[in-house]
Design an enzyme around this catalytic site. Structure first.
Site, short mmCIF file in Angstrom:
data_model
loop_
_atom_site.label_atom_id
_atom_site.label_comp_id
_atom_site.label_asym_id
_atom_site.label_seq_id
_atom_site.Cartn_x
_atom_site.Cartn_y
_atom_site.Cartn_z
CE1 TYR A 80 -3.70 2.46 0.71
CE2 TYR A 80 -2.15 3.40 2.29
CZ TYR A 80 -3.31 3.49 1.54
OH TYR A 80 -4.07 4.61 1.62
N GLY A 102 6.94 5.17 -0.94
CA GLY A 102 8.20 4.42 -0.90
C GLY A 102 8.70 4.16 0.50
NE ARG A 103 5.86 0.10 3.03
CZ ARG A 103 4.79 0.15 2.25
NH1 ARG A 103 4.36 1.32 1.77
NH2 ARG A 103 4.11 -0.93 1.95
CG LEU A 104 11.59 7.12 1.26
CD1 LEU A 104 12.06 7.86 0.01
CD2 LEU A 104 12.79 6.71 2.09
#
Ligand SMILES: Cc1cc2nc3c(=O)[nH]c(=O)nc-3n(C[C@H](O)[C@H](O)[C@H](O)COP(=O)(O)O)c2cc1C
Length: 206
Positions: free
Chosen positions: A5, A184-186
């Site tokens: 997600y 991007g999980r950043l």
């Protein structure tokens, strides 16, 4: 289980407030406005004397300058943990705005008068339940619980007094983390750590 997600609804550019409670109140309000399901639902974690953490959902019932208030049975598992070790963690997750807030702090019982006021305004069925349920104790059957409900309904036909073992805890935070999901999980993670009377602010890696 292979669901990926992308978080993309917001960003956290800077520390909006010197006081993290104001930051928290603003985020809570936004979760409310965006119709997040149960924005006041919070995972409360306590730790036993032998170091075993334990988590459960509770409802935040009030936000004060000093912290947040929850209500429960003081003789429950969580109550027993807090009695010996008042350090707790509270976790809010607001899916609809892709945010979580982590709070670490110390729980203390609120004044009896505050619990009295809150209890007096609960629906009767919840008031009776607070007497009938010895929260976290083993019971032999559902019937036993229902008999206890009947017993207290008869005992208190009119006004139901607050049980002495039921009331509020004020969770006084010494640490907050505001987490905003990003692509991007950043993710953005902004923290406040209590330092004397001040709050030290830091950004940490996702
Ligand atoms: C959404 C939700 C909200 C809850 N709110 C409360 C609450 O405000 N107070 C409470 O004592 N239990 C609440 N519960 C029940 C607790 O999760 C838990 O079962 C109970 O407090 C006993 O926990 P303990 O045995 O660890 O003390 C709630 C459960 C859910 C799912």
């Amino acid at each position: 289980m292979d669901q990926r997600y992308d978080f993309k609804k917001g960003k956290l550019e800077g520390f909006k407030h010197e006081d993290p409670m104001l930051f928290f109140k603003e985020w809570y309000q936004e979760a409310h406005e965006h119709d997040c399901a149960d924005p006041h639902a919070v995972v409360l974690s306590t730790v036993s004397t032998d170091g075993q953490p334990s988590s459960r959902m509770v409802y935040m019932r009030e936000m004060l300058e000093e912290g947040i208030i929850i209500y429960t049975n003081y003789l429950s598992k969580k109550g027993g943990n807090i009695l010996k070790n008042p350090k707790v963690a509270a976790l809010f997750y607001w899916d609809c705005v892709e945010r979580q807030v982590r709070i670490e702090g110390v729980a203390e019982k609120v004044d009896k008068s505050i619990s009295d006021d809150y209890f007096a305004n609960r629906p009767r069925i919840s008031q009776i339940g607070a007497w009938a349920s010895e929260q976290s104790s083993e019971i032999d059957s559902r019937e036993t619980l229902e008999e206890r409900v009947k017993h207290f309904e008869n005992k208190f036909p009119n006004e139901v007094p607050r049980p002495p073992h039921w009331g509020g805890y004020l969770i006084k935070p010494h640490y907050f983390e505001f987490w905003q999901g990003r692509l991007g999980r950043l993710h953005d993670r902004l923290c406040y750590t209590k330092d004397g009377n001040d709050w030290r602010k830091s950004r940490i890696a996702p």
